[in-house]
Design an enzyme around this catalytic site. Structure first.
Site, PDB file in Angstrom:
ATOM      1  N   TYR A   1     -10.404   4.708 -11.248  1.00 32.20           N
ATOM      2  CA  TYR A   1     -10.295   5.479 -10.009  1.00 32.20           C
ATOM      3  C   TYR A   1      -9.664   6.859 -10.186  1.00 32.20           C
ATOM      4  O   TYR A   1      -8.878   7.310  -9.353  1.00 32.20           O
ATOM      5  CB  TYR A   1      -9.601   4.715  -8.869  1.00 32.20           C
ATOM      6  CG  TYR A   1      -8.897   3.409  -9.112  1.00 32.20           C
ATOM      7  CD1 TYR A   1      -9.477   2.214  -8.662  1.00 32.20           C
ATOM      8  CD2 TYR A   1      -7.646   3.357  -9.719  1.00 32.20           C
ATOM      9  CE1 TYR A   1      -8.811   1.003  -8.832  1.00 32.20           C
ATOM     10  CE2 TYR A   1      -6.978   2.145  -9.886  1.00 32.20           C
ATOM     11  CZ  TYR A   1      -7.572   0.973  -9.439  1.00 32.20           C
ATOM     12  OH  TYR A   1      -6.914  -0.218  -9.597  1.00 32.20           O
TER      13      TYR A   1
ATOM     14  N   CYS B   1     -15.368   3.132 -27.294  1.00 31.46           N
ATOM     15  CA  CYS B   1     -16.670   3.791 -27.324  1.00 31.46           C
ATOM     16  C   CYS B   1     -17.267   3.943 -25.924  1.00 31.46           C
ATOM     17  O   CYS B   1     -18.289   3.330 -25.583  1.00 31.46           O
ATOM     18  CB  CYS B   1     -17.600   3.012 -28.234  1.00 31.46           C
ATOM     19  SG  CYS B   1     -16.874   2.858 -29.877  1.00 31.46           S
ATOM     20  N   GLU B   2     -16.605   4.708 -25.089  1.00 28.96           N
ATOM     21  CA  GLU B   2     -17.056   5.036 -23.740  1.00 28.96           C
ATOM     22  C   GLU B   2     -16.535   6.440 -23.444  1.00 28.96           C
ATOM     23  O   GLU B   2     -15.376   6.735 -23.718  1.00 28.96           O
ATOM     24  CB  GLU B   2     -16.416   4.110 -22.685  1.00 28.96           C
ATOM     25  CG  GLU B   2     -16.682   2.643 -22.831  1.00 28.96           C
ATOM     26  CD  GLU B   2     -18.046   2.212 -22.315  1.00 28.96           C
ATOM     27  OE1 GLU B   2     -18.694   3.000 -21.585  1.00 28.96           O
ATOM     28  OE2 GLU B   2     -18.455   1.099 -22.669  1.00 28.96           O
TER      29      GLU B   2
ATOM     30  N   GLU C   1       4.033  -6.824   1.550  1.00 29.21           N
ATOM     31  CA  GLU C   1       3.433  -7.175   0.263  1.00 29.21           C
ATOM     32  C   GLU C   1       3.427  -5.959  -0.667  1.00 29.21           C
ATOM     33  O   GLU C   1       2.371  -5.544  -1.145  1.00 29.21           O
ATOM     34  CB  GLU C   1       1.993  -7.666   0.480  1.00 29.21           C
ATOM     35  CG  GLU C   1       1.873  -8.839   1.444  1.00 29.21           C
ATOM     36  CD  GLU C   1       0.419  -9.129   1.862  1.00 29.21           C
ATOM     37  OE1 GLU C   1      -0.483  -8.318   1.553  1.00 29.21           O
ATOM     38  OE2 GLU C   1       0.199 -10.175   2.492  1.00 29.21           O
ATOM     39  N   PRO C   2       4.578  -5.367  -0.960  1.00 31.84           N
ATOM     40  CA  PRO C   2       4.565  -4.176  -1.816  1.00 31.84           C
ATOM     41  C   PRO C   2       4.309  -4.555  -3.278  1.00 31.84           C
ATOM     42  O   PRO C   2       4.824  -5.550  -3.772  1.00 31.84           O
ATOM     43  CB  PRO C   2       5.975  -3.602  -1.648  1.00 31.84           C
ATOM     44  CG  PRO C   2       6.828  -4.793  -1.370  1.00 31.84           C
ATOM     45  CD  PRO C   2       5.954  -5.744  -0.577  1.00 31.84           C
TER      46      PRO C   2
ATOM     47  N   TYR D   1      -0.617  -2.056 -12.117  1.00 30.52           N
ATOM     48  CA  TYR D   1      -2.062  -2.049 -12.382  1.00 30.52           C
ATOM     49  C   TYR D   1      -2.381  -1.496 -13.767  1.00 30.52           C
ATOM     50  O   TYR D   1      -3.430  -0.910 -13.987  1.00 30.52           O
ATOM     51  CB  TYR D   1      -2.816  -1.293 -11.272  1.00 30.52           C
ATOM     52  CG  TYR D   1      -2.477  -1.831  -9.901  1.00 30.52           C
ATOM     53  CD1 TYR D   1      -2.920  -3.099  -9.529  1.00 30.52           C
ATOM     54  CD2 TYR D   1      -1.659  -1.130  -9.018  1.00 30.52           C
ATOM     55  CE1 TYR D   1      -2.583  -3.628  -8.298  1.00 30.52           C
ATOM     56  CE2 TYR D   1      -1.309  -1.662  -7.780  1.00 30.52           C
ATOM     57  CZ  TYR D   1      -1.774  -2.907  -7.428  1.00 30.52           C
ATOM     58  OH  TYR D   1      -1.439  -3.437  -6.217  1.00 30.52           O
TER      59      TYR D   1
ATOM     60  N   GLY E   1       0.762  -1.238   0.000  1.00 36.25           N
ATOM     61  CA  GLY E   1       0.000   0.000   0.000  1.00 36.25           C
ATOM     62  C   GLY E   1       0.792   1.287   0.000  1.00 36.25           C
ATOM     63  O   GLY E   1       0.212   2.359  -0.188  1.00 36.25           O
TER      64      GLY E   1
ATOM     65  N   ARG F   1      -6.827   2.635 -15.144  1.00 39.89           N
ATOM     66  CA  ARG F   1      -6.761   3.367 -13.870  1.00 39.89           C
ATOM     67  C   ARG F   1      -7.463   4.727 -13.903  1.00 39.89           C
ATOM     68  O   ARG F   1      -8.201   5.054 -12.978  1.00 39.89           O
ATOM     69  CB  ARG F   1      -5.309   3.515 -13.406  1.00 39.89           C
ATOM     70  CG  ARG F   1      -4.607   2.167 -13.155  1.00 39.89           C
ATOM     71  CD  ARG F   1      -3.222   2.323 -12.543  1.00 39.89           C
ATOM     72  NE  ARG F   1      -3.301   2.922 -11.233  1.00 39.89           N
ATOM     73  CZ  ARG F   1      -3.031   4.174 -10.960  1.00 39.89           C
ATOM     74  NH1 ARG F   1      -2.563   4.979 -11.889  1.00 39.89           N
ATOM     75  NH2 ARG F   1      -3.185   4.648  -9.747  1.00 39.89           N
TER      76      ARG F   1
END
Ligand SMILES: *Cc1c(COP(=O)(O)O)cnc(C)c1O
Length: 421
Positions: free
Chosen positions: A318, A346-347, A275-276, A375, A239, A314
């Site tokens: 978010y 098409c969005e 857990e990076p 990600y 995180g 991404r």
């Protein structure tokens, strides 16, 4: 720190020009710098020098087997969230003894597979999961090493959708139930309690939420020990955030993060597991794309590029920010116009940025979206029947395609026509 910079007027990854790779593999593509990946894992390891640690790279950030192999060669373990990720980690040469398995929905098949591999730890996220794991282990005559992922009810993370440690979130076991659950787990024949686990979110840019969560974990360890429970490991999750450039958000250096942990968790005398994900690979990748059109809309000016939300979701998912720069430095210095940088999908959410100050860019020009190593490729899809884009790994003056672009036939190979059509 990363190894993407202008040299001789052209953006390079280490010693390789991104124009060279674009001409070779076509656009769009992801490009990763191996030296940057190695640098980041070494900075993290150095921050905890002298501590008993397992640095379990979070495979979901970038699961390409070659990327995992680079980290395996640096001694990293892996944090996996599916049987598929476990297979990737093993294929990349990470020993099972360095693998932890997280996630709220592990199936019995995945548990059986992970048990037969002999992984280091299951991070258990609920009571029904505990019972399932116990049954699977008993049926195999095994004991599953576990930590409960506890939910410390702390708000953290760069966006609501990447916060995982509030009590409303689906992750972890309720804080006030933890002691009872540990007592239950200790009585189960297929379970061996090893530790406590916490992971509160992603892209966390301050130390305060970590401090709050880790203090709660330290209190819990003391309480569990008082209950007679042996706790020999604490998994503090991932995180830690990274800089996405123009946003101005500057997360703490791993040394500051380590300082906090040395104060709170090291005195517990446990193995510390981390857990990076993002902080290892985020800045080690860029997405290179070509301009298709420069379009004057009635209200805005659009730079339409050949990468889209299916390649890098991404921003749509978010509201993430990726700095966009031209690959040709001469353009970087030219006078600027305000573009909305968009893809062909098409969005309306297929937009990488609004009002980006960029030079006027003609069709065919190359641009790079920075900090796309985490990600990015891992969340890509083939929406709009757009092929997954190649991933390229650079090592000094060498580069290799570590995932190629599929053909149309490969993209549709799994589809079958029913006999009535
Ligand atoms: C996603 C995830 C991580 C990695 O998070 P980063 O923000 O990329 O460091 C670590 N642990 C768990 C359980 C995760 O789900």
């Amino acid at each position: 720190m990363h190894h993407f910079e202008y040299r001789g007027g052209v953006l390079h990854a280490e010693d390789v020009s991104l124009e060279t790779i674009a001409a070779d593999v076509g656009t769009p593509f992801y490009c990763y710098s191996e030296a940057t990946i190695r640098r980041h894992i070494r900075v993290f390891q150095a921050a905890f020098k002298g501590c008993d640690t397992l640095i379990a790279y979070s495979v979901k950030a970038n699961p390409n087997i070659s990327v995992i192999k680079v980290l395996a060669s640096e001694g990293a373990g892996a944090d996996v969230v599916s049987g598929g990720e476990l297979k990737r980690a093993r294929a990349a040469g990470i020993p099972a003894s360095k693998i932890v398995f997280s996630g709220v929905g592990k199936t019995r098949e995945e548990m059986a597979f992970a048990l037969s591999e002999g992984i280091h730890q299951f991070n258990v996220e609920s009571e029904p999961e505990l019972d399932a794991l116990n049954e699977v282990a008993v049926s195999k005559g095994a004991k599953a090493p576990i930590a409960f992922r506890v939910n410390p009810d702390v708000k953290a993370g760069g966006h609501e959708k990447i916060s995982t440690g509030k009590k409303e979130d689906k992750f972890g076991v309720a804080w006030d139930r933890a002691r009872d659950l540990y007592a239950r787990a200790r009585a189960l024949p297929g379970i061996e309690v090893k530790g406590v686990d916490v992971h509160i979110g992603s892209q966390i840019a301050e130390l305060a939420p970590f401090e709050a969560a880790f203090n709660r974990v330290a209190d819990l360890v003391a309480a569990l020990r008082a209950d007679g429970c042996t706790i020999e490991r604490v998994d503090l999750g991932g995180g830690l955030g990274i800089s996405y450039g123009e946003t101005g958000v500057e997360p703490p250096h791993p040394d500051e993060y380590a300082g906090l942990i040395k104060r709170i968790a090291a005195p517990l005398g446990v193995q510390l597991i981390f857990e990076p994900g993002r902080m290892i690979v985020g800045n080690a990748g860029v997405l290179v794309s070509r301009v298709i059109y420069d379009k004057e809309g009635s209200a805005r000016r659009f730079l339409i590029i050949d990468a889209a939300m299916n390649d890098l979701i991404r921003p749509a998912l978010y509201d993430a920010h990726h700095t966009v720069i031209p690959v040709d430095e001469a353009e970087a210095d030219a006078s600027k116009v305000a573009y909305d940088v968009v893809g062909p999908v098409c969005e309306s959410s297929d937009r990488f940025g609004r009002d980006r100050a960029l030079p006027a860019l003609a069709p065919g020009k190359l641009i790079a979206l920075l900090t796309a190593g985490a990600y990015g490729a891992s969340q890509a899809s083939q929406y709009n029947t757009r092929p997954l884009i190649p991933e390229v790994l650079v090592n000094g003056a060498r580069y290799a395609v570590i995932r190629r672009r599929p053909t149309f036939e490969e993209m549709t190979a799994l589809e079958e026509k029913p006999d009535w059509l």
